[in-house]
Motif scaffolding. Structure first.
Motif, PDB file in Angstrom:
ATOM      1  N   THR A   1       0.862  -1.191  -0.030  1.00 46.95           N
ATOM      2  CA  THR A   1       0.094   0.084   0.000  1.00 46.95           C
ATOM      3  C   THR A   1       0.669   1.071  -0.052  1.00 46.95           C
ATOM      4  OG1 THR A   1      -1.697  -1.182   1.224  1.00 46.95           O
ATOM      5  CG2 THR A   1      -1.878   1.096   1.094  1.00 46.95           C
ATOM      6  N   LEU A   2       0.665   2.121  -1.053  1.00 47.31           N
ATOM      7  CA  LEU A   2       1.204   3.408  -0.945  1.00 47.31           C
ATOM      8  C   LEU A   2       0.615   4.419  -0.208  1.00 47.31           C
ATOM      9  CD1 LEU A   2       3.545   4.969  -2.449  1.00 47.31           C
ATOM     10  CD2 LEU A   2       1.961   5.493  -4.152  1.00 47.31           C
ATOM     11  N   VAL A   3       1.333   4.975   0.806  1.00 42.10           N
ATOM     12  CA  VAL A   3       0.935   6.188   1.710  1.00 42.10           C
ATOM     13  C   VAL A   3       1.363   7.270   1.149  1.00 42.10           C
ATOM     14  CG1 VAL A   3       0.738   6.952   4.040  1.00 42.10           C
ATOM     15  CG2 VAL A   3       0.916   4.605   3.587  1.00 42.10           C
ATOM     16  N   LYS A   4       0.267   8.082   0.728  1.00 38.46           N
ATOM     17  CA  LYS A   4       0.626   9.594   0.116  1.00 38.46           C
ATOM     18  C   LYS A   4       0.829  10.373   1.495  1.00 38.46           C
ATOM     19  CE  LYS A   4      -0.583  10.050  -4.148  1.00 38.46           C
ATOM     20  NZ  LYS A   4       0.447  10.900  -5.049  1.00 38.46           N
ATOM     21  N   ILE A   5       2.052  10.917   1.484  1.00 40.46           N
ATOM     22  CA  ILE A   5       2.412  12.126   2.536  1.00 40.46           C
ATOM     23  C   ILE A   5       2.287  13.532   2.084  1.00 40.46           C
ATOM     24  CG2 ILE A   5       4.400  10.325   3.368  1.00 40.46           C
ATOM     25  CD1 ILE A   5       6.169  12.438   2.173  1.00 40.46           C
ATOM     26  N   LYS A   6       2.120  14.168   3.053  1.00 37.70           N
ATOM     27  CA  LYS A   6       1.893  15.713   2.679  1.00 37.70           C
ATOM     28  C   LYS A   6       3.440  16.151   2.473  1.00 37.70           C
ATOM     29  CE  LYS A   6      -2.177  16.434   5.536  1.00 37.70           C
ATOM     30  NZ  LYS A   6      -2.704  17.258   6.495  1.00 37.70           N
ATOM     31  N   PRO A   7       3.515  17.391   1.698  1.00 39.38           N
ATOM     32  CA  PRO A   7       4.955  17.657   1.402  1.00 39.38           C
ATOM     33  C   PRO A   7       5.429  18.285   2.835  1.00 39.38           C
ATOM     34  CG  PRO A   7       3.278  18.815   0.010  1.00 39.38           C
ATOM     35  CD  PRO A   7       2.644  18.131   1.011  1.00 39.38           C
ATOM     36  N   LYS A   8       6.702  17.987   2.944  1.00 39.75           N
ATOM     37  CA  LYS A   8       7.501  18.472   4.139  1.00 39.75           C
ATOM     38  C   LYS A   8       8.710  19.211   3.776  1.00 39.75           C
ATOM     39  CE  LYS A   8       5.249  15.646   6.992  1.00 39.75           C
ATOM     40  NZ  LYS A   8       3.945  16.080   7.540  1.00 39.75           N
ATOM     41  N   ILE A   9       8.864  20.315   4.758  1.00 39.03           N
ATOM     42  CA  ILE A   9      10.213  20.773   4.554  1.00 39.03           C
ATOM     43  C   ILE A   9      10.990  20.479   5.848  1.00 39.03           C
ATOM     44  CG2 ILE A   9      11.451  23.125   4.451  1.00 39.03           C
ATOM     45  CD1 ILE A   9       9.261  24.228   2.811  1.00 39.03           C
ATOM     46  N   PHE A  10      12.103  19.846   5.661  1.00 34.65           N
ATOM     47  CA  PHE A  10      13.071  19.593   6.593  1.00 34.65           C
ATOM     48  C   PHE A  10      14.134  20.617   6.776  1.00 34.65           C
ATOM     49  CE2 PHE A  10      11.336  15.663   5.193  1.00 34.65           C
ATOM     50  CZ  PHE A  10      10.913  14.997   6.454  1.00 34.65           C
ATOM     51  N   VAL A  11      14.605  21.111   8.078  1.00 31.62           N
ATOM     52  CA  VAL A  11      15.758  21.973   8.208  1.00 31.62           C
ATOM     53  C   VAL A  11      16.680  21.484   8.664  1.00 31.62           C
ATOM     54  CG1 VAL A  11      16.142  24.142   9.338  1.00 31.62           C
ATOM     55  CG2 VAL A  11      13.912  23.963   8.642  1.00 31.62           C
ATOM     56  N   PHE A  12      17.820  21.597   8.018  1.00 25.96           N
ATOM     57  CA  PHE A  12      19.179  20.734   8.412  1.00 25.96           C
ATOM     58  C   PHE A  12      20.100  21.821   9.096  1.00 25.96           C
ATOM     59  CE2 PHE A  12      17.367  17.576   5.565  1.00 25.96           C
ATOM     60  CZ  PHE A  12      17.671  16.352   6.190  1.00 25.96           C
ATOM     61  N   CYS A  13      20.412  21.558  10.399  1.00 31.32           N
ATOM     62  CA  CYS A  13      21.104  22.326  11.136  1.00 31.32           C
ATOM     63  C   CYS A  13      22.493  21.801  11.637  1.00 31.32           C
ATOM     64  CB  CYS A  13      20.383  22.910  12.394  1.00 31.32           C
ATOM     65  SG  CYS A  13      18.936  23.272  12.082  1.00 31.32           S
ATOM     66  N   ALA A  14      23.405  22.581  11.619  1.00 33.89           N
ATOM     67  CA  ALA A  14      24.685  22.065  12.311  1.00 33.89           C
ATOM     68  C   ALA A  14      24.634  22.200  13.773  1.00 33.89           C
ATOM     69  CB  ALA A  14      25.964  23.089  11.754  1.00 33.89           C
ATOM     70  N   ASP A  15      24.803  21.327  14.622  1.00 28.73           N
ATOM     71  CA  ASP A  15      24.152  21.173  15.818  1.00 28.73           C
ATOM     72  C   ASP A  15      25.236  21.048  16.885  1.00 28.73           C
ATOM     73  OD1 ASP A  15      22.809  20.694  18.372  1.00 28.73           O
ATOM     74  OD2 ASP A  15      21.346  19.961  17.189  1.00 28.73           O
ATOM     75  N   PHE A  16      25.662  21.799  17.823  1.00 27.33           N
ATOM     76  CA  PHE A  16      26.473  21.405  18.846  1.00 27.33           C
ATOM     77  C   PHE A  16      26.053  21.813  20.038  1.00 27.33           C
ATOM     78  CE2 PHE A  16      30.722  21.748  15.853  1.00 27.33           C
ATOM     79  CZ  PHE A  16      30.795  20.418  15.801  1.00 27.33           C
ATOM     80  N   HIS A  17      24.623  21.957  20.065  1.00 29.82           N
ATOM     81  CA  HIS A  17      24.020  22.234  21.555  1.00 29.82           C
ATOM     82  C   HIS A  17      24.267  21.018  22.555  1.00 29.82           C
ATOM     83  CE1 HIS A  17      20.968  24.044  24.148  1.00 29.82           C
ATOM     84  NE2 HIS A  17      20.451  22.834  24.103  1.00 29.82           N
ATOM     85  N   ARG A  18      23.820  20.013  21.900  1.00 30.76           N
ATOM     86  CA  ARG A  18      24.021  18.738  22.842  1.00 30.76           C
ATOM     87  C   ARG A  18      25.544  18.337  23.385  1.00 30.76           C
ATOM     88  NH1 ARG A  18      23.741  16.655  18.090  1.00 30.76           N
ATOM     89  NH2 ARG A  18      21.412  16.503  17.825  1.00 30.76           N
ATOM     90  N   HIS A  19      26.558  18.879  22.186  1.00 33.23           N
ATOM     91  CA  HIS A  19      27.951  18.800  22.928  1.00 33.23           C
ATOM     92  C   HIS A  19      28.214  19.797  23.910  1.00 33.23           C
ATOM     93  CE1 HIS A  19      27.454  16.958  18.781  1.00 33.23           C
ATOM     94  NE2 HIS A  19      28.272  16.326  18.844  1.00 33.23           N
ATOM     95  N   GLU A  20      27.813  20.730  23.913  1.00 33.13           N
ATOM     96  CA  GLU A  20      28.007  21.628  24.933  1.00 33.13           C
ATOM     97  C   GLU A  20      27.311  21.098  26.311  1.00 33.13           C
ATOM     98  OE1 GLU A  20      27.602  26.538  26.355  1.00 33.13           O
ATOM     99  OE2 GLU A  20      26.823  25.813  24.408  1.00 33.13           O
ATOM    100  N   LEU A  21      26.081  20.390  26.275  1.00 30.47           N
ATOM    101  CA  LEU A  21      25.643  19.803  27.230  1.00 30.47           C
ATOM    102  C   LEU A  21      26.345  18.803  27.773  1.00 30.47           C
ATOM    103  CD1 LEU A  21      21.666  20.367  26.277  1.00 30.47           C
ATOM    104  CD2 LEU A  21      23.080  21.917  27.912  1.00 30.47           C
ATOM    105  N   ILE A  22      26.926  18.059  26.605  1.00 34.47           N
ATOM    106  CA  ILE A  22      27.616  16.750  27.209  1.00 34.47           C
ATOM    107  C   ILE A  22      28.972  17.269  28.266  1.00 34.47           C
ATOM    108  CG2 ILE A  22      29.263  15.145  26.255  1.00 34.47           C
ATOM    109  CD1 ILE A  22      27.334  14.834  23.779  1.00 34.47           C
TER     110      ILE A  22
END
Length: 182
Positions: A1-22
């Motif tokens: 079964t093919l499920v139709k999805i709604k269009p999406k926009i993904f935002v790709f981020c350089a992310d060191f927030h969690r690294h600071e928390l680490i």
């Protein structure tokens, strides 16, 4: 079964927030590393690889994709809208959905122009000849795709783009997010 999805926009981020928390969690001073140009490059590369894998996966499922670099035109507003913390930089969006049309793919630079073996080929005459051939290919593509309304060249597009100063706020923005400080 093919499920139709709604269009999406993904935002790709350089992310060191969690690294600071680490670093905080483990009681280690990680900031000199996180603020280095090397780690900045790692964050950019990792983000681009993740996006490319997402694009390949989407296309393998019959979905269309389009990278959205214009996201960087208004990064402070994007960060506010998405509630993005320090040490995170949105790099680009990726629109994913079912394409309304499937035009022929735009021709890319020929392999011999981007692949160098053993050393970087610096034959100026060869480069110029390859660029001229690519200009002819791209012009023919645009002319066919637009029914003759467009016939510009790739080098003309690049020269126009590079002669305009855009997003000149980027260095200060990147540094304000805690990247590329050392």
């Amino acid at each position: 079964t093919l499920v139709k999805i709604k269009p999406k926009i993904f935002v790709f981020c350089a992310d060191f927030h969690r690294h600071e928390l680490i670093g905080e969690l483990e009681g280690k001073d990680v900031l000199p590393s996180l603020e280095s140009t090397e780690k900045f490059m790692v964050a950019l590369i990792d983000t681009a690889l993740a996006a490319q894998n997402a694009a390949i996966a989407a296309e393998s499922m019959g979905l269309g994709i389009c990278y959205i670099g214009g996201l960087r035109n208004n990064l402070p507003e994007v960060c506010q809208l998405l509630n993005i913390p320090k040490r995170v930089i949105p790099l680009f969006g990726l629109a994913v959905g079912y394409p309304a049309q499937t035009p022929d793919p735009k021709p890319r630079l020929p392999f011999e122009h981007v692949y160098h073996e053993d050393e970087y080929n610096q034959d100026r005459a060869r480069f110029l000849e390859q660029l001229q051939r690519y200009n002819e290919t791209v012009s023919a593509y645009y002319e066919q795709r637009t029914n003759g309304r467009r016939r510009d060249t790739w080098t003309g597009q690049m020269a126009d783009t590079l002669s305009r100063q855009v997003r000149m706020y980027m260095k200060e923005f990147v540094e304000g997010k805690g990247f590329n400080l050392r």
